[in-house]
Design a protein around this motif. Sequence first.
Motif, PDB file in Angstrom:
ATOM      1  N   ASN A  16      10.668   4.612   5.807  1.00  0.00           N
ATOM      2  CA  ASN A  16      11.931   5.764   5.707  1.00  0.00           C
ATOM      3  C   ASN A  16      11.790   6.127   6.729  1.00  0.00           C
ATOM      4  O   ASN A  16      11.662   7.519   6.283  1.00  0.00           O
ATOM      5  CB  ASN A  16      12.552   5.578   5.031  1.00  0.00           C
ATOM      6  N   VAL A  75      13.379  13.373  -6.579  1.00  0.00           N
ATOM      7  CA  VAL A  75      12.488  14.333  -6.962  1.00  0.00           C
ATOM      8  C   VAL A  75      11.480  15.297  -6.988  1.00  0.00           C
ATOM      9  O   VAL A  75      11.010  15.224  -5.826  1.00  0.00           O
ATOM     10  CB  VAL A  75      11.745  13.243  -8.478  1.00  0.00           C
ATOM     11  N   TYR A  84      13.881   7.993   8.658  1.00  0.00           N
ATOM     12  CA  TYR A  84      15.257   8.350   9.093  1.00  0.00           C
ATOM     13  C   TYR A  84      15.004  10.166   9.277  1.00  0.00           C
ATOM     14  O   TYR A  84      14.544  10.883   8.245  1.00  0.00           O
ATOM     15  CB  TYR A  84      16.255   7.793   8.163  1.00  0.00           C
ATOM     16  N   THR A 130      -0.079  -6.964   8.422  1.00  0.00           N
ATOM     17  CA  THR A 130      -0.582  -8.395   8.027  1.00  0.00           C
ATOM     18  C   THR A 130       0.418  -8.490   6.363  1.00  0.00           C
ATOM     19  O   THR A 130       0.869  -8.014   5.756  1.00  0.00           O
ATOM     20  CB  THR A 130      -1.346  -8.476   7.143  1.00  0.00           C
ATOM     21  N   VAL A 158       8.042 -13.584  -0.879  1.00  0.00           N
ATOM     22  CA  VAL A 158       6.874 -14.935  -0.822  1.00  0.00           C
ATOM     23  C   VAL A 158       6.729 -15.408  -1.679  1.00  0.00           C
ATOM     24  O   VAL A 158       7.905 -15.706  -2.843  1.00  0.00           O
ATOM     25  CB  VAL A 158       5.586 -13.848  -1.393  1.00  0.00           C
ATOM     26  N   ALA A 177       0.618  -1.303   0.289  1.00  0.00           N
ATOM     27  CA  ALA A 177       0.055  -0.373  -0.436  1.00  0.00           C
ATOM     28  C   ALA A 177       0.745   1.063  -0.267  1.00  0.00           C
ATOM     29  O   ALA A 177       0.356   2.493   0.710  1.00  0.00           O
ATOM     30  CB  ALA A 177      -0.980   0.150   0.917  1.00  0.00           C
ATOM     31  N   GLY A 178       1.642   1.143  -1.261  1.00  0.00           N
ATOM     32  CA  GLY A 178       2.437   2.428  -1.294  1.00  0.00           C
ATOM     33  C   GLY A 178       2.319   3.348  -2.261  1.00  0.00           C
ATOM     34  O   GLY A 178       0.741   2.430  -3.219  1.00  0.00           O
TER      35      GLY A 178
HETATM   36  P1  FAD Z   1       6.495   0.739  -2.369  1.00  0.00           P
HETATM   37  O1  FAD Z   1       6.308   1.955  -1.179  1.00  0.00           O
HETATM   38  O2  FAD Z   1       8.375  -0.003  -1.569  1.00  0.00           O
HETATM   39  O3  FAD Z   1       6.061   0.021  -1.249  1.00  0.00           O
HETATM   40  C1  FAD Z   1       5.564  -1.518  -1.107  1.00  0.00           C
HETATM   41  C2  FAD Z   1       5.072  -1.939  -0.134  1.00  0.00           C
HETATM   42  O4  FAD Z   1       5.097  -2.686   0.083  1.00  0.00           O
HETATM   43  C3  FAD Z   1       5.254  -1.797   1.151  1.00  0.00           C
HETATM   44  O5  FAD Z   1       4.697  -0.997   2.007  1.00  0.00           O
HETATM   45  C4  FAD Z   1       5.985  -3.335   2.468  1.00  0.00           C
HETATM   46  O6  FAD Z   1       5.017  -3.181   3.529  1.00  0.00           O
HETATM   47  C5  FAD Z   1       4.642  -3.777   1.414  1.00  0.00           C
HETATM   48  N1  FAD Z   1       4.933  -5.236   1.814  1.00  0.00           N
HETATM   49  C6  FAD Z   1       5.570  -5.985   0.160  1.00  0.00           C
HETATM   50  N2  FAD Z   1       6.131  -7.069   0.483  1.00  0.00           N
HETATM   51  C7  FAD Z   1       4.723  -7.620   1.392  1.00  0.00           C
HETATM   52  C8  FAD Z   1       3.949  -8.505   1.487  1.00  0.00           C
HETATM   53  N3  FAD Z   1       4.736  -9.191   1.203  1.00  0.00           N
HETATM   54  N4  FAD Z   1       3.400  -8.352   2.328  1.00  0.00           N
HETATM   55  C9  FAD Z   1       2.641  -7.513   2.705  1.00  0.00           C
HETATM   56  N5  FAD Z   1       3.469  -6.521   2.490  1.00  0.00           N
HETATM   57  C10 FAD Z   1       4.721  -5.839   1.527  1.00  0.00           C
HETATM   58  N6  FAD Z   1      11.922   7.193  -5.971  1.00  0.00           N
HETATM   59  C11 FAD Z   1      12.190   8.141  -6.569  1.00  0.00           C
HETATM   60  O7  FAD Z   1      11.352   8.437  -7.665  1.00  0.00           O
HETATM   61  N7  FAD Z   1      12.157   9.366  -5.832  1.00  0.00           N
HETATM   62  C12 FAD Z   1      13.063   9.851  -5.202  1.00  0.00           C
HETATM   63  O8  FAD Z   1      13.184  10.707  -4.619  1.00  0.00           O
HETATM   64  C13 FAD Z   1      13.090   8.691  -4.344  1.00  0.00           C
HETATM   65  N8  FAD Z   1      12.995   8.254  -2.959  1.00  0.00           N
HETATM   66  C14 FAD Z   1      13.778   7.382  -1.736  1.00  0.00           C
HETATM   67  C15 FAD Z   1      13.929   8.064  -1.199  1.00  0.00           C
HETATM   68  C16 FAD Z   1      14.303   6.440   0.493  1.00  0.00           C
HETATM   69  C17 FAD Z   1      14.701   7.102   1.451  1.00  0.00           C
HETATM   70  C18 FAD Z   1      13.558   5.705  -0.567  1.00  0.00           C
HETATM   71  C19 FAD Z   1      14.088   4.502  -0.073  1.00  0.00           C
HETATM   72  C20 FAD Z   1      13.432   4.962  -2.000  1.00  0.00           C
HETATM   73  C21 FAD Z   1      13.160   6.201  -2.850  1.00  0.00           C
HETATM   74  N9  FAD Z   1      12.918   6.055  -3.520  1.00  0.00           N
HETATM   75  C22 FAD Z   1      12.122   7.219  -4.979  1.00  0.00           C
HETATM   76  C23 FAD Z   1      12.059   4.953  -4.516  1.00  0.00           C
HETATM   77  C24 FAD Z   1      10.575   4.132  -4.555  1.00  0.00           C
HETATM   78  O9  FAD Z   1      11.086   3.131  -3.616  1.00  0.00           O
HETATM   79  C25 FAD Z   1       9.712   5.163  -4.697  1.00  0.00           C
HETATM   80  O10 FAD Z   1       9.461   6.166  -5.812  1.00  0.00           O
HETATM   81  C26 FAD Z   1       8.078   4.466  -4.458  1.00  0.00           C
HETATM   82  O11 FAD Z   1       7.980   5.128  -3.583  1.00  0.00           O
HETATM   83  C27 FAD Z   1       7.527   3.206  -4.615  1.00  0.00           C
HETATM   84  O12 FAD Z   1       6.716   2.771  -4.511  1.00  0.00           O
HETATM   85  P2  FAD Z   1       5.788   1.286  -4.279  1.00  0.00           P
HETATM   86  O13 FAD Z   1       4.064   1.784  -3.854  1.00  0.00           O
HETATM   87  O14 FAD Z   1       6.257   0.963  -5.325  1.00  0.00           O
HETATM   88  O15 FAD Z   1       6.573   0.178  -3.278  1.00  0.00           O
END
Ligand code: FAD
Length: 545
Positions: free
Chosen positions: A56, A65, A58, A115, A398, A22-23
Amino acid sequence: MSAQPVPPLTAPSTVDALVVGAGFAGLYLVHRLRGQGLKVRAIEAGSDVGGTWYWNRYPGARCDVESMEYSYSFSPELEQEWQWTERYAAQPEIQRYLRHVSERFDLRREITFDTKVTQAIYDAGANRWRVQTDRGEQIEATWLVMATGCLSVPKLPEIEGCERFAGASYHSGHWPHEPVDFSGKTVGVIGTGSTSIQLIPKVAEQAARVLVFQRTPNFSLPSRNAPMDPQEQQRIKQNYREMRTQQRRSPTGVSSYPIPTRSALEVSPEEREQMLEAGWARGGTGLGRTFNDVVRDPAANEVVADFVRRKIHAKVTNPEVAEALTPRDHYIATKRICVDTDYYETYNRPNVTLVDLRRDPLVSIEPQGVRTRDQLHPVDVLVYATGFDAMTGAMLAVDIRNGAGRSLRDTWADGPKTYLGLAVAGFPNLFMVTGPGSPSVLSNMVVSIEQHVDWISDCIGWMRTHGKQRIEARTDAQEHWVTHVNEVADATLFAKANSWYTGANVPGKPRVFMPYLGGVAAYGEKCAAVAQGGYTGFVLDAAAG
Ligand code: FAD
Ligand code: N01
């Protein structure tokens, strides 16, 4: 994570689509798929939405971006009503934004928090994914979409004795919710990637002493972060549609980066310097895109690398420390370029010490601190900013199995193979968001996430209106795509660096260059052509397994 299924406590619940995560990706998936009339559920390991921006926390965490670009485009109303306060939003603001999105579009009722999905087995006869969670629930779904993130599995270093440390220790990617008080403490920071480069200046403002344990220096560029100019925000809001179009037509999903047209070697030294100075003054990662051959030609790369190396030496007053901070082992921009506020300047502070692990290697963690070959460095607190098992870590955590019982772990034992970074041959009705083989981490990820979510949702919608139940990538199409991804990478300097892009940061991980370097625009066109062709490269209604 255990591969053993926990017996279900209740009868399986059934949905059309199960979203994991849920990102940015999971939230938009819930919105899109539910909007198409599907019964949707999302499962999230964290206690709230946000993904990266939930975990994250910290000090210093922020995007690199620009905020106006690092945001959803799917709702013009959302674009207009949300006010960003800084050029690069900090973690709390991005998480507030994602919470707002989850409430504004009423997404939370579809999400189960706290979960983890532990197992997903495809039942070919029923054409269903049977999904198991760590809370003992079983869910059945026709469509399984992994929105599990590219940087969501924190990686602890393989250092002997971590568990013996007597003080508090934290991984940056699993930071506590309550603020950590470093006052009066000696803090050891292990790692000098993007995370540390943001964190160290903030910790140094509070702690009595900071010891930075650096194995490999990285290139970092100044962000020039500043409060958001309200007039600039208004100007962008008035032109948001045009900006979004430009993002999708650009190589990186960032509209404000100029598309370079000239070689670093074709301009005079004076002009080069002026162009680089302009990029340095503008701030952000755009400097790496000043010339069109920076990641292709070692001589062009050296022009930019040399410029940044000189800047490091100009900023750091102690020449020995400056040299230790100066990268000379990889081409600039072939590892994720870092962006900072006062990173190099922080080493001029009397309370910050760089421990160069290339000269004095790290041996172990002891109860009192960090032992290097030559001495014990006592610390009260340890921060591991040691990165992530990137791109494949969350998928492979998984236990995913196809109709023939073959696991994704076995299928990817020699490295991930995908069709378009969206699907895997042999695994029907399973999609990934920003999977290996797509631009993902080499782009503005929100742009790439939206493109993937739109493609997946459109595909599911098309299947439903065309009476199809099963879609699976063809092995030959996948092989063709993997070859193309490799050819594009091999034409650059990227694959030469020991980076997490290639899995080099995880011992034993196969060395494969995982993201697709063809660019956001070209990639988007390829995905669109596949859809327009009736999903070429896929078998529809195929027998599974
Ligand atoms: P995520 O945000 O990683 O969400 C995935 C979610 O899935 C997590 O909450 C996790 O708990 C959940 N999950 C995983 N496995 C399971 C499971 N088996 N069961 C249940 N839940 C699970 N990108 C950019 O483009 N620009 C930036 O400036 C940038 N800054 C960043 C700064 C940091 C500190 C980090 C670590 C990354 C950054 N990124 C940046 C990359 C960033 O990860 C992506 O931009 C974006 O937030 C990813 O979204 P997402 O929903 O794909 O994944
Ligand atoms: O992780 P990293 P990160 N002993 O893997 C060191 C995104 N992000 O969390 O290079 C000693 O880059 C390791 O050393 P070495 C962005 O995509 C974005 O910093 O292997 N050191 C390295 O220095 C980024 O790329 C932002 O020699 C050890 C560090 O730990 C990605 O997340 C901010 C070690 C890990 O660096 C990951 O960044 C933050 C050991 N045993 C993150 N093991 C923005 O600004 C590892 N290291 C947008």
